[in-house]
Design a protein around this motif. Structure first.
Motif, PDB file in Angstrom:
ATOM      1  N   UNK A 296       0.849  -1.178   0.000  1.00  0.00           N
ATOM      2  CA  UNK A 296       0.000   0.000   0.000  1.00  0.00           C
ATOM      3  C   UNK A 296       0.895   1.241   0.000  1.00  0.00           C
ATOM      4  N   UNK A 297       0.602   2.179  -0.876  1.00  0.00           N
ATOM      5  CA  UNK A 297       1.434   3.364  -1.022  1.00  0.00           C
ATOM      6  C   UNK A 297       1.146   4.388   0.073  1.00  0.00           C
ATOM      7  N   UNK A 298       2.141   5.245   0.294  1.00  0.00           N
ATOM      8  CA  UNK A 298       2.020   6.335   1.260  1.00  0.00           C
ATOM      9  C   UNK A 298       1.840   7.654   0.514  1.00  0.00           C
ATOM     10  N   UNK A 299       1.376   8.695   1.226  1.00  0.00           N
ATOM     11  CA  UNK A 299       1.220  10.008   0.626  1.00  0.00           C
ATOM     12  C   UNK A 299      -0.125  10.182  -0.045  1.00  0.00           C
ATOM     13  N   UNK A 300      -0.359  11.402  -0.520  1.00  0.00           N
ATOM     14  CA  UNK A 300      -1.629  11.722  -1.176  1.00  0.00           C
ATOM     15  C   UNK A 300      -1.644  11.127  -2.576  1.00  0.00           C
ATOM     16  N   UNK A 301      -2.597  10.240  -2.843  1.00  0.00           N
ATOM     17  CA  UNK A 301      -2.695   9.596  -4.149  1.00  0.00           C
ATOM     18  C   UNK A 301      -3.238  10.614  -5.160  1.00  0.00           C
ATOM     19  N   UNK A 302      -2.582  10.795  -6.302  1.00  0.00           N
ATOM     20  CA  UNK A 302      -2.989  11.835  -7.257  1.00  0.00           C
ATOM     21  C   UNK A 302      -4.110  11.383  -8.185  1.00  0.00           C
ATOM     22  N   UNK A 303      -4.419  12.241  -9.143  1.00  0.00           N
ATOM     23  CA  UNK A 303      -5.366  11.967 -10.227  1.00  0.00           C
ATOM     24  C   UNK A 303      -6.743  11.593  -9.694  1.00  0.00           C
ATOM     25  N   UNK A 304      -7.308  12.480  -8.907  1.00  0.00           N
ATOM     26  CA  UNK A 304      -8.627  12.252  -8.321  1.00  0.00           C
ATOM     27  C   UNK A 304      -9.691  12.964  -9.143  1.00  0.00           C
TER      28      UNK A 304
END
Length: 414
Positions: A296-304
Motif C-alpha cells: 500500500x502506497x504512502x502520501x496523497x494519491x494523485x489523479x482524483x
C-alpha cells in the motif's frame, strides 16, 4: 516473427548521439519544443477533400498515446497515433502516424492508406485494403527497434483494438513508410487462433491495453483492463508467455518496469469510498523469480476525479497520467492534469526493500523557463487524458508531450 516486406538482414548503424540541445530547459522548468511546423500544416489532401477537419487532432484527443522511437534520427522521435469515434460511419478513420522528430524539429506524417477508408468499411478491425483500424490507443503503444525487426527507422507497436475482442492482435507501423508500412506480429499463444491474444483460457477476455517495453527480455508486457487470468509477455519473435495476472483486474491501472531490479509493477486505481483501499495498492512481480508481492502506497494519491457514477472526487485514475519508470530519476513519474495547473507526479521506492516496503506518492510543480520568451506560459492539458502522450525522452533527459494540432509540444525537465 514480424511479417514485413523489409530486408531482415539489413543493418542500420545509428549515428553518434547528439548532446542535449540548448532548447531543453534546466531542472524544474518547462518550455516549448521549437518545432518548425505544426501538425495542422500536414493535413493529407485525401482527407481534406472529404471535409473532415478533425483528422489532425485525432492522434491527440481520442484517448490516445505515443511512443519514443530511438532509431528515427540522432535524437529520436515521438510518434503519436490514435483515432476512433468518427462523427458518422461515412467519415474516414484517421489512419496515419504523426511524428515529432527532435533532430529536424519538424512534424511529418507516415503510414497513410492508399485512399481513405470510411469507418463503415472496416470488418473485424480491418479495412478492405487490409490496413488496421486506428483506435483509441490508451497505454497500448510501444517501440519495436530496428534491431528487433522493426523498420529502418523503427516501428510503432500497437496492441489490441479497444472496445472489441475481435481484434486482440498486435500491429506494427514502419514509420519510414509515408504510405502503408503496416504489418502484424505473428504470435503463437493459441494454435486454434493464430495471431490472436487471449487473457483467459477459454476467451479473449479483458480490454484496453496496458503495456510496457522490456528491453532486457526483448519484448513487451501486456495487461488489460478487466478480470483476467493472465498477464502476457510477448517476445519480439512472437512467442507469448502467460503468467498469472498481475493485479487481477487493472481497471484504471498502469504498468511499469524497473529493469535493474527486474520488477514489473502494476499501479492500481479505483474508488476511495466505502473503505476501499485498492487505489493505494501496488502489485509487484519479480520477472526473474515470478514472486509476487503487494504494497500500500504512502502520501496523497494523485489523479482524483469523478467516478463512473458521476460523483466528484471519488476515484483515482492511475492510467491517465502516463506513469513510467525512469532510471535516471530513480522513480516512477507521470503528469496529473486533474488539478490546475497540472503537476508532476512521483512514486518513489523505499531504499531498502522495494518489492515489499511502501512506496510514496509526491508531486512537484514546474515553472515556465524565462529563456523560452515566446513559448506557452502554462502547461498544456489534453482532451480525454494524457495517457502515454507524456513520455521520457532519453536523448533529451526530459519529458515531452503534445496535446493538439495547433500547439507546440512542451518539454519538461525535473
Amino acid at each position: 516473427m514480424v511479417q514485413s516486406t523489409s530486408n531482415p538482414f539489413s543493418i542500420r548503424i545509428r549515428p553518434p548521439a547528439l548532446p542535449v540541445p540548448s532548447w531543453v530547459p534546466p531542472a524544474g522548468f518547462f518550455a516549448d519544443v521549437p518545432m518548425e511546423n505544426f501538425p495542422q500544416d500536414l493535413m493529407p489532401p485525401m482527407y481534406a477533400a472529404l471535409g473532415d477537419t478533425s483528422i489532425m487532432n485525432q492522434p491527440f484527443n481520442r484517448w490516445t498515446g505515443s511512443a519514443f522511437l530511438a532509431d528515427f534520427s540522432s535524437l529520436g522521435a515521438q510518434v503519436y497515433y490514435g483515432g476512433g469515434h468518427e462523427p458518422t460511419s461515412g467519415h474516414p478513420n484517421a489512419q496515419l502516424s504523426l511524428i515529432c522528430d527532435f533532430t529536424s524539429l519538424k512534424w511529418t506524417v507516415a503510414n497513410l492508406p492508399v485512399q481513405p477508408n470510411l469507418a463503415s468499411t472496416f470488418v473485424n478491425g480491418l479495412a478492405p485494403d487490409s490496413t488496421p483500424y486506428t483506435p483509441h490507443t490508451y497505454l497500448g503503444l510501444q517501440e519495436c527497434p530496428t534491431a528487433w525487426g522493426g523498420g529502418e527507422k523503427g516501428s510503432l507497436v500497437t496492441f489490441l483494438l479497444p472496445g472489441s475482442t475481435a481484434d486482440h492482435k498486435i500491429h506494427l507501423l514502419d514509420v519510414s513508410k509515408p504510405v502503408m508500412g503496416y504489418s502484424r506480429l505473428a504470435i503463437d499463444q493459441f494454435p486454434d487462433e493464430p495471431g490472436k491474444l487471449r487473457f483467459n483460457a477459454n476467451s479473449a477476455g479483458g480490454n484496453y491495453p496496458i503495456t510496457v517495453m522490456d528491453k532486457k527480455a526483448q519484448g513487451w508486457w501486456l495487461a488489460v483492463n478487466g478480470s483476467v487470468t493472465y498477464t502476457l509477455f510477448v517476445h519480439r519473435s512472437g512467442k507469448v508467455t502467460q503468467v498469472p495476472a498481475l493485479g487481477g483486474n487493472l481497471v484504471n491501472g498502469a504498468l511499469v518496469l524497473w529493469p535493474a531490479r527486474d520488477l514489473l509493477i502494476a499501479v492500481n486505481g479505483g474508488y476511495t469510498t466505502n473503505g476501499r483501499t485498492g487505489f493505494r495498492t501496488l502489485f509487484i512481480r519479480n520477472v526473474k523469480t515470478n514472486a509476487v508481492t503487494t504494497s500500500l502506497t504512502l502520501g496523497a494519491v494523485p489523479s482524483l476525479g469523478a467516478g463512473y457514477d458521476g460523483v466528484a472526487d471519488t476515484m483515482h485514475r492511475a492510467d491517465v497520467m502516463g506513469l513510467q519508470w525512469v532510471d535516471d530519476l530513480g522513480c516512477i513519474v507521470g503528469l496529473d492534469q486533474s488539478v490546475s495547473p497540472p503537476v508532476i507526479v512521483k512514486l518513489t521506492p523505499p531504499g531498502d526493500d522495494p518489492a515489499n516496503a511502501p512506496w510514496t506518492w509526491s508531486t512537484m510543480s514546474v515553472s515556465h523557463w524565462d529563456q523560452d520568451s515566446t513559448g506557452q506560459a502554462t502547461l498544456q492539458t489534453a482532451t480525454n487524458g494524457i495517457w502515454s502522450k507524456f513520455r521520457w525522452i532519453p536523448t533529451l533527459q526530459a519529458f515531452v508531450y503534445g496535446t493538439r494540432r495547433d500547439r507546440k509540444p512542451q518539454v519538461i525537465k525535473i
